[in-house]
Design a protein around this motif. Structure first.
Motif, PDB file in Angstrom:
ATOM      1  N   GLN A  33       4.116   8.362   3.138  1.00 52.91           N
ATOM      2  CA  GLN A  33       2.971   7.471   2.961  1.00 52.91           C
ATOM      3  C   GLN A  33       1.664   8.163   3.340  1.00 52.91           C
ATOM      4  O   GLN A  33       1.610   8.906   4.322  1.00 52.91           O
ATOM      5  CB  GLN A  33       3.134   6.221   3.840  1.00 52.91           C
ATOM      6  CG  GLN A  33       4.357   5.397   3.535  1.00 52.91           C
ATOM      7  CD  GLN A  33       4.284   4.716   2.184  1.00 52.91           C
ATOM      8  OE1 GLN A  33       3.211   4.569   1.610  1.00 52.91           O
ATOM      9  NE2 GLN A  33       5.421   4.310   1.652  1.00 52.91           N
ATOM     10  N   PRO A  34       0.602   7.922   2.578  1.00 54.38           N
ATOM     11  CA  PRO A  34      -0.706   8.477   2.958  1.00 54.38           C
ATOM     12  C   PRO A  34      -1.339   7.681   4.089  1.00 54.38           C
ATOM     13  O   PRO A  34      -0.986   6.516   4.313  1.00 54.38           O
ATOM     14  CB  PRO A  34      -1.522   8.322   1.670  1.00 54.38           C
ATOM     15  CG  PRO A  34      -0.958   7.082   1.036  1.00 54.38           C
ATOM     16  CD  PRO A  34       0.524   7.114   1.338  1.00 54.38           C
ATOM     17  N   ASP A  35      -2.246   8.301   4.796  1.00 52.69           N
ATOM     18  CA  ASP A  35      -3.048   7.578   5.787  1.00 52.69           C
ATOM     19  C   ASP A  35      -3.865   6.529   5.034  1.00 52.69           C
ATOM     20  O   ASP A  35      -4.688   6.869   4.177  1.00 52.69           O
ATOM     21  CB  ASP A  35      -3.969   8.557   6.500  1.00 52.69           C
ATOM     22  CG  ASP A  35      -4.824   7.905   7.573  1.00 52.69           C
ATOM     23  OD1 ASP A  35      -4.944   6.658   7.586  1.00 52.69           O
ATOM     24  OD2 ASP A  35      -5.404   8.636   8.383  1.00 52.69           O
ATOM     25  N   PRO A  36      -3.644   5.230   5.291  1.00 51.40           N
ATOM     26  CA  PRO A  36      -4.333   4.200   4.509  1.00 51.40           C
ATOM     27  C   PRO A  36      -5.846   4.207   4.641  1.00 51.40           C
ATOM     28  O   PRO A  36      -6.551   3.665   3.791  1.00 51.40           O
ATOM     29  CB  PRO A  36      -3.742   2.890   5.059  1.00 51.40           C
ATOM     30  CG  PRO A  36      -3.154   3.234   6.382  1.00 51.40           C
ATOM     31  CD  PRO A  36      -2.713   4.654   6.275  1.00 51.40           C
ATOM     32  N   SER A  37      -6.367   4.861   5.681  1.00 45.00           N
ATOM     33  CA  SER A  37      -7.813   4.922   5.843  1.00 45.00           C
ATOM     34  C   SER A  37      -8.465   5.887   4.850  1.00 45.00           C
ATOM     35  O   SER A  37      -9.678   5.844   4.648  1.00 45.00           O
ATOM     36  CB  SER A  37      -8.167   5.364   7.268  1.00 45.00           C
ATOM     37  OG  SER A  37      -7.889   6.746   7.453  1.00 45.00           O
ATOM     38  N   GLY A  38      -7.656   6.778   4.253  1.00 48.88           N
ATOM     39  CA  GLY A  38      -8.212   7.783   3.348  1.00 48.88           C
ATOM     40  C   GLY A  38      -8.947   8.900   4.062  1.00 48.88           C
ATOM     41  O   GLY A  38      -9.653   9.694   3.428  1.00 48.88           O
ATOM     42  N   ALA A  39      -8.773   8.998   5.382  1.00 41.57           N
ATOM     43  CA  ALA A  39      -9.523   9.993   6.163  1.00 41.57           C
ATOM     44  C   ALA A  39      -9.174  11.413   5.748  1.00 41.57           C
ATOM     45  O   ALA A  39     -10.044  12.296   5.708  1.00 41.57           O
ATOM     46  CB  ALA A  39      -9.250   9.797   7.650  1.00 41.57           C
ATOM     47  N   GLY A  40      -7.900  11.677   5.446  1.00 40.45           N
ATOM     48  CA  GLY A  40      -7.502  13.014   5.038  1.00 40.45           C
ATOM     49  C   GLY A  40      -8.099  13.404   3.699  1.00 40.45           C
ATOM     50  O   GLY A  40      -8.564  14.538   3.515  1.00 40.45           O
ATOM     51  N   THR A  41      -8.091  12.470   2.770  1.00 38.14           N
ATOM     52  CA  THR A  41      -8.730  12.706   1.470  1.00 38.14           C
ATOM     53  C   THR A  41     -10.204  13.026   1.663  1.00 38.14           C
ATOM     54  O   THR A  41     -10.737  13.985   1.091  1.00 38.14           O
ATOM     55  CB  THR A  41      -8.574  11.470   0.572  1.00 38.14           C
ATOM     56  OG1 THR A  41      -7.197  11.328   0.200  1.00 38.14           O
ATOM     57  CG2 THR A  41      -9.412  11.574  -0.688  1.00 38.14           C
ATOM     58  N   ALA A  42     -10.874  12.209   2.453  1.00 40.52           N
ATOM     59  CA  ALA A  42     -12.309  12.400   2.686  1.00 40.52           C
ATOM     60  C   ALA A  42     -12.593  13.750   3.336  1.00 40.52           C
ATOM     61  O   ALA A  42     -13.562  14.439   2.985  1.00 40.52           O
ATOM     62  CB  ALA A  42     -12.855  11.271   3.550  1.00 40.52           C
ATOM     63  N   ALA A  43     -11.736  14.162   4.279  1.00 40.97           N
ATOM     64  CA  ALA A  43     -11.952  15.437   4.965  1.00 40.97           C
ATOM     65  C   ALA A  43     -11.850  16.610   3.993  1.00 40.97           C
ATOM     66  O   ALA A  43     -12.656  17.552   4.035  1.00 40.97           O
ATOM     67  CB  ALA A  43     -10.948  15.600   6.097  1.00 40.97           C
ATOM     68  N   ALA A 102      -8.779   5.727  -3.002  1.00 44.04           N
ATOM     69  CA  ALA A 102     -10.028   5.007  -3.274  1.00 44.04           C
ATOM     70  C   ALA A 102     -10.870   4.877  -2.017  1.00 44.04           C
ATOM     71  O   ALA A 102     -12.103   4.999  -2.056  1.00 44.04           O
ATOM     72  CB  ALA A 102      -9.732   3.634  -3.868  1.00 44.04           C
ATOM     73  N   GLN A 103     -10.209   4.631  -0.875  1.00 39.96           N
ATOM     74  CA  GLN A 103     -10.936   4.555   0.395  1.00 39.96           C
ATOM     75  C   GLN A 103     -11.612   5.880   0.721  1.00 39.96           C
ATOM     76  O   GLN A 103     -12.768   5.928   1.157  1.00 39.96           O
ATOM     77  CB  GLN A 103      -9.968   4.177   1.520  1.00 39.96           C
ATOM     78  CG  GLN A 103      -9.538   2.725   1.516  1.00 39.96           C
ATOM     79  CD  GLN A 103     -10.629   1.813   2.048  1.00 39.96           C
ATOM     80  OE1 GLN A 103     -11.515   1.390   1.298  1.00 39.96           O
ATOM     81  NE2 GLN A 103     -10.577   1.515   3.337  1.00 39.96           N
ATOM     82  N   GLY A 104     -10.864   6.981   0.523  1.00 43.40           N
ATOM     83  CA  GLY A 104     -11.437   8.292   0.797  1.00 43.40           C
ATOM     84  C   GLY A 104     -12.607   8.618  -0.118  1.00 43.40           C
ATOM     85  O   GLY A 104     -13.640   9.138   0.334  1.00 43.40           O
ATOM     86  N   LEU A 105     -12.473   8.311  -1.410  1.00 47.74           N
ATOM     87  CA  LEU A 105     -13.558   8.553  -2.356  1.00 47.74           C
ATOM     88  C   LEU A 105     -14.785   7.730  -2.002  1.00 47.74           C
ATOM     89  O   LEU A 105     -15.925   8.211  -2.049  1.00 47.74           O
ATOM     90  CB  LEU A 105     -13.096   8.233  -3.786  1.00 47.74           C
ATOM     91  CG  LEU A 105     -12.030   9.151  -4.393  1.00 47.74           C
ATOM     92  CD1 LEU A 105     -11.547   8.600  -5.723  1.00 47.74           C
ATOM     93  CD2 LEU A 105     -12.571  10.560  -4.566  1.00 47.74           C
ATOM     94  N   ARG A 106     -14.547   6.477  -1.651  1.00 46.74           N
ATOM     95  CA  ARG A 106     -15.668   5.600  -1.325  1.00 46.74           C
ATOM     96  C   ARG A 106     -16.411   6.085  -0.085  1.00 46.74           C
ATOM     97  O   ARG A 106     -17.655   6.045  -0.025  1.00 46.74           O
ATOM     98  CB  ARG A 106     -15.166   4.170  -1.117  1.00 46.74           C
ATOM     99  CG  ARG A 106     -16.286   3.168  -0.905  1.00 46.74           C
ATOM    100  CD  ARG A 106     -15.740   1.803  -0.609  1.00 46.74           C
ATOM    101  NE  ARG A 106     -16.808   0.840  -0.402  1.00 46.74           N
ATOM    102  CZ  ARG A 106     -16.644  -0.366   0.117  1.00 46.74           C
ATOM    103  NH1 ARG A 106     -15.434  -0.772   0.479  1.00 46.74           N
ATOM    104  NH2 ARG A 106     -17.670  -1.186   0.273  1.00 46.74           N
TER     105      ARG A 106
END
Length: 434
Positions: free
Chosen positions: A279-289, A323-327
């Motif tokens: 599962q991905p981190d639901p906060s999207g923090a990794g994507t954003a980083a 989507a959270q990370g992109l936003r």
């Protein structure tokens, strides 16, 4: 690590060749034209592997089988995954003009990755052992199943003598291959790298495993509408097979031989969630980083990014986290870049996906058109990004930056920033499809 050198002092990495084979087409042109039309490459799977006692299964099988373009020895000695990679690499090498140009083999490297290696070879060998005897196991079972088998086959094709690498980062393997390739060039170790990903995962065992995880779409009675990235009615991914291979060069080497340049690979960014194996981190923090690291490496501000080619697997948690990370990086709908998810048409080709979708990202810049996302009708909860759908979207003349985002099991996050460079007056115009 990326970005240690100031941009002005760093070797520029450019893309000069593209090759692919996907569920939409047997080459770059066929795949790209089908993407712009929003075509479907997902179909019901049939053949001797798919017996009557199995439930119906769907997937994105390549539109053109790799056999006809390969030598007889290659068809016998290479796994399906490697055959797909050699097919794509041959196109990319020729597209870059390196099949006729003199290039020092000691300055050419290969980075070609897969998430799974090739299970067809492993399982075929096991079945031969069980049903026949130990001395009837195909002698090339091990080299055909190795994770670096495709990379080795591509190195033989292009006579690469500066190193052969295979980065295994689950579904971000093909994208990570481009990171590794860019760093080889930036460090001055090579002039040319043939890089990308390949995968042949359409085996009952693989689909059964993803099904047991409840990660697959249940729309087996309507394959064309099954993969629905970011859509409110998405219910899981669809697997696909294929390969995407790119030729990367230092800008100095490319311009020195008069090569056509598609784009600059201007920035790379890598992070890890350290949250869960699947599962991905639901906060999207990794994507954003990863996105922020890639933009910083390229010296690009978020508002300069015109287009994001998303990971977009069509799973409920995956799309929501992305989507959270992109936003968090680009802002919400109306302020952020145009987002496209190619897996809606090709299926998810695991280790090949990031490379196939990097080609689409580059072509979006090169042609000034963003492909649509198939099967998107309304956004799911929390999906506050600008998803392109219904038809391609034209980019403005000053919109020169696009990002490819990837993620994979194990918490891998990889982002690539591409920049369109000014086209020399001597370079021929490329037709833009309507």
């Amino acid at each position: 690590m990326p970005g240690n050198l100031p941009q002005q002092d760093r070797t520029k990495v450019v893309v000069t060749g593209l090759g692919e084979t996907t569920a939409l087409g047997g080459d770059v042109a066929g795949t790209w034209e089908a993407m712009l039309r929003g075509e479907n490459g997902v179909r019901l799977l049939d053949g001797e592997q798919w017996t009557e006692d199995m439930p119906p299964m769907i997937g994105g099988r390549v539109r053109t089988e790799p056999g006809p373009g390969l030598e007889h020895k290659q068809r016998r000695r290479l796994s399906r995954s490697a055959q797909l990679a050699v097919t794509a690499a041959s196109e990319a090498w020729s597209d870059a003009g390196l099949d006729t140009a003199g290039v020092a083999s000691g300055r050419v490297a290969v980075v070609v990755s897969a998430a799974l290696g090739d299970l067809h070879a492993i399982i075929g060998g096991w079945e031969a052992l069980r049903s026949r005897s130990w001395n009837r196991v195909p002698p090339l079972t091990v080299p055909m199943s190795m994770g670096n088998g495709a990379a080795g086959a591509v190195a033989l094709l292009v006579n690469a003598r500066a190193g052969v690498h295979a980065t295994v980062n689950a579904c971000s393997s093909g994208t990570q291959a481009l990171v590794t390739a860019a760093e080889l060039i930036r460090r001055g170790e090579v002039d040319v790298v043939v890089a990308g990903g390949t995968e042949a995962p359409l085996h009952p065992l693989v689909l059964a495993s993803f099904g047991a995880m409840r990660a697959l779409s249940k729309r087996v009675d309507d394959p064309a509408s099954a993969s629905r990235p970011f859509d409110a009615e998405r219910d899981g991914m669809v697997l696909g097979e294929g390969s995407g291979i790119l030729v990367l060069e230092s800008e100095e080497h490319a311009r020195g031989r008069g090569a056509r340049i598609y784009a600059e690979l201007a920035g790379v960014g890598v992070s890890s969630d350290a949250y869960d194996m699947v599962q991905p981190d639901p906060s999207g923090a990794g994507t954003a980083a990863a996105l922020r690291a890639s933009l910083a490496d390229a010296g690009v501000r978020p508002e300069e990014v015109a287009h994001v080619n998303a990971n977009g697997t069509a799973t409920l948690p995956g799309d929501a986290a992305e989507a959270q990370g992109l936003r968090s990086v680009f802002g919400g709908t109306g302020r952020g870049p145009a987002v496209s998810a190619n897996k809606s048409m090709t299926g998810h080709s695991l280790g090949a996906a990031g490379a196939v979708e990097s080609i689409a990202t580059i072509l979006a810049l090169h042609h000034g058109l963003v492909p649509p996302t198939r099967n998107f009708t309304r956004p799911g909860d929390g999906v506050l990004v600008d998803v392109v759908h219904g038809g391609p979207r034209k980019l403005g003349d000053e919109q020169n930056v696009a990002v490819k985002n990837s993620a994979g099991f194990g918490g891998h996050n990889v982002a690539l920033t591409f920049r369109r460079l000014p086209r020399p007056l001597t370079e021929p115009d490329v037709e833009i499809l309507p």
